[in-house]
Design a protein around this motif. Sequence first.
Motif, PDB file in Angstrom:
ATOM      1  N   ALA A  40       0.835  -1.208   0.000  1.00  0.00           N
ATOM      2  CA  ALA A  40       0.000   0.000   0.000  1.00  0.00           C
ATOM      3  C   ALA A  40       0.868   1.257   0.000  1.00  0.00           C
ATOM      4  O   ALA A  40       0.557   2.232  -0.681  1.00  0.00           O
ATOM      5  CB  ALA A  40      -0.937  -0.007   1.212  1.00  0.00           C
ATOM      6  N   ARG A  41       1.947   1.218   0.753  1.00  0.00           N
ATOM      7  CA  ARG A  41       2.819   2.400   0.805  1.00  0.00           C
ATOM      8  C   ARG A  41       3.556   2.616  -0.509  1.00  0.00           C
ATOM      9  O   ARG A  41       3.759   3.754  -0.921  1.00  0.00           O
ATOM     10  CB  ARG A  41       3.809   2.285   1.967  1.00  0.00           C
ATOM     11  CG  ARG A  41       3.173   2.599   3.319  1.00  0.00           C
ATOM     12  CD  ARG A  41       4.239   2.819   4.377  1.00  0.00           C
ATOM     13  NE  ARG A  41       5.086   1.644   4.534  1.00  0.00           N
ATOM     14  CZ  ARG A  41       4.820   0.649   5.380  1.00  0.00           C
ATOM     15  NH1 ARG A  41       3.768   0.681   6.148  1.00  0.00           N
ATOM     16  NH2 ARG A  41       5.631  -0.382   5.446  1.00  0.00           N
ATOM     17  N   VAL A  42       3.935   1.526  -1.162  1.00  0.00           N
ATOM     18  CA  VAL A  42       4.558   1.682  -2.479  1.00  0.00           C
ATOM     19  C   VAL A  42       3.542   2.297  -3.436  1.00  0.00           C
ATOM     20  O   VAL A  42       3.846   3.241  -4.167  1.00  0.00           O
ATOM     21  CB  VAL A  42       5.066   0.333  -3.038  1.00  0.00           C
ATOM     22  CG1 VAL A  42       5.597   0.517  -4.461  1.00  0.00           C
ATOM     23  CG2 VAL A  42       6.148  -0.243  -2.139  1.00  0.00           C
ATOM     24  N   PHE A  43       2.345   1.784  -3.389  1.00  0.00           N
ATOM     25  CA  PHE A  43       1.272   2.334  -4.232  1.00  0.00           C
ATOM     26  C   PHE A  43       1.059   3.817  -3.937  1.00  0.00           C
ATOM     27  O   PHE A  43       0.942   4.635  -4.849  1.00  0.00           O
ATOM     28  CB  PHE A  43      -0.033   1.564  -3.998  1.00  0.00           C
ATOM     29  CG  PHE A  43      -1.230   2.209  -4.635  1.00  0.00           C
ATOM     30  CD1 PHE A  43      -1.445   2.103  -6.001  1.00  0.00           C
ATOM     31  CD2 PHE A  43      -2.132   2.931  -3.859  1.00  0.00           C
ATOM     32  CE1 PHE A  43      -2.544   2.708  -6.593  1.00  0.00           C
ATOM     33  CE2 PHE A  43      -3.231   3.536  -4.454  1.00  0.00           C
ATOM     34  CZ  PHE A  43      -3.435   3.426  -5.819  1.00  0.00           C
ATOM     35  N   GLY A  44       1.004   4.137  -2.662  1.00  0.00           N
ATOM     36  CA  GLY A  44       0.743   5.514  -2.261  1.00  0.00           C
ATOM     37  C   GLY A  44       1.933   6.438  -2.435  1.00  0.00           C
ATOM     38  O   GLY A  44       1.824   7.641  -2.258  1.00  0.00           O
ATOM     39  N   GLY A  45       3.082   5.847  -2.767  1.00  0.00           N
ATOM     40  CA  GLY A  45       4.271   6.658  -2.983  1.00  0.00           C
ATOM     41  C   GLY A  45       4.833   7.260  -1.717  1.00  0.00           C
ATOM     42  O   GLY A  45       5.521   8.265  -1.740  1.00  0.00           O
ATOM     43  N   VAL A  46       4.535   6.615  -0.590  1.00  0.00           N
ATOM     44  CA  VAL A  46       5.032   7.152   0.677  1.00  0.00           C
ATOM     45  C   VAL A  46       5.998   6.186   1.332  1.00  0.00           C
ATOM     46  O   VAL A  46       6.243   6.251   2.519  1.00  0.00           O
ATOM     47  CB  VAL A  46       3.883   7.462   1.662  1.00  0.00           C
ATOM     48  CG1 VAL A  46       3.025   8.574   1.123  1.00  0.00           C
ATOM     49  CG2 VAL A  46       3.042   6.230   1.937  1.00  0.00           C
ATOM     50  N   GLU A  47       6.534   5.303   0.517  1.00  0.00           N
ATOM     51  CA  GLU A  47       7.415   4.295   1.096  1.00  0.00           C
ATOM     52  C   GLU A  47       8.722   4.917   1.576  1.00  0.00           C
ATOM     53  O   GLU A  47       9.324   5.733   0.906  1.00  0.00           O
ATOM     54  CB  GLU A  47       7.713   3.207   0.070  1.00  0.00           C
ATOM     55  CG  GLU A  47       8.099   1.917   0.720  1.00  0.00           C
ATOM     56  CD  GLU A  47       9.303   1.306   0.049  1.00  0.00           C
ATOM     57  OE1 GLU A  47       9.546   0.127   0.310  1.00  0.00           O
ATOM     58  OE2 GLU A  47       9.992   1.993  -0.695  1.00  0.00           O
TER      59      GLU A  47
END
Length: 193
Positions: A40-47
């Motif tokens: 989810a964080r990779v998707f959200g670009g907040v990784e």
Amino acid sequence: RGSCASDSSDSVISTGSETESQVYKVVLLGEHGVGKSSLARVFGGVEDAGHDYDEAGSTYDRCIMVDEEEASIVLYDIWEQDNSQWLKEQCMRMGDAYIIVYSVTDKSSFEKASELRIQLRRARQSENIPIILVGNKSDLVRSREVTVDEGSACAVVFDCKFIETSASLHHNVQDLFEGIVRQIRLRKDSKED
Ligand code: GDP
Ligand code: MG
């Protein structure tokens, strides 16, 4: 124009009938520790590499271009937010599409994925909802317990798509979400015919 261009703060609300205001709700399912929040964080670009979060649950809002068309996705990482039956049932009911995640390094998470697929079918009996089975942690080659063949065979039995990903390496994560959008569009088009 379209929900992608506007301020995203209200984009969870999707009431319009125009296709361009369509927001797809995608729900992550799977056992604890398989990598749902990482994906989810990779998707959200907040990784944030090398940093482990332990948030209760999150929702990510993003627009992606798929086949030259914008798609607006709200991704729900709330399956483990609390242990209430209510939330689980809510999750099973709310999605336009589902991502069922297991870890290729954990056989029991793979078995759990099958269970979730069955539960989902039961909850949404007559609906033909897009589901993608995801074998995550494909980078952990030496501790693998589930083969690619086992994963794809399971997906055939359960009549859903299959992909292996590595949230750590960002491998196939984009393909996963593009695949979800394509599946949703396919089902929608065939309904309109
Ligand atoms: P969740 O409980 O399903 O939300 O799983 P998390 O996203 O919290 O991940 C659980 C653990 O697995 C964390 O320590 C992550 O860093 C790790 N992890 C998640 N995805 C991967 C991956 O693709 N490869 C590797 N090696 N570790 C991962
Ligand atoms: Mg999590």
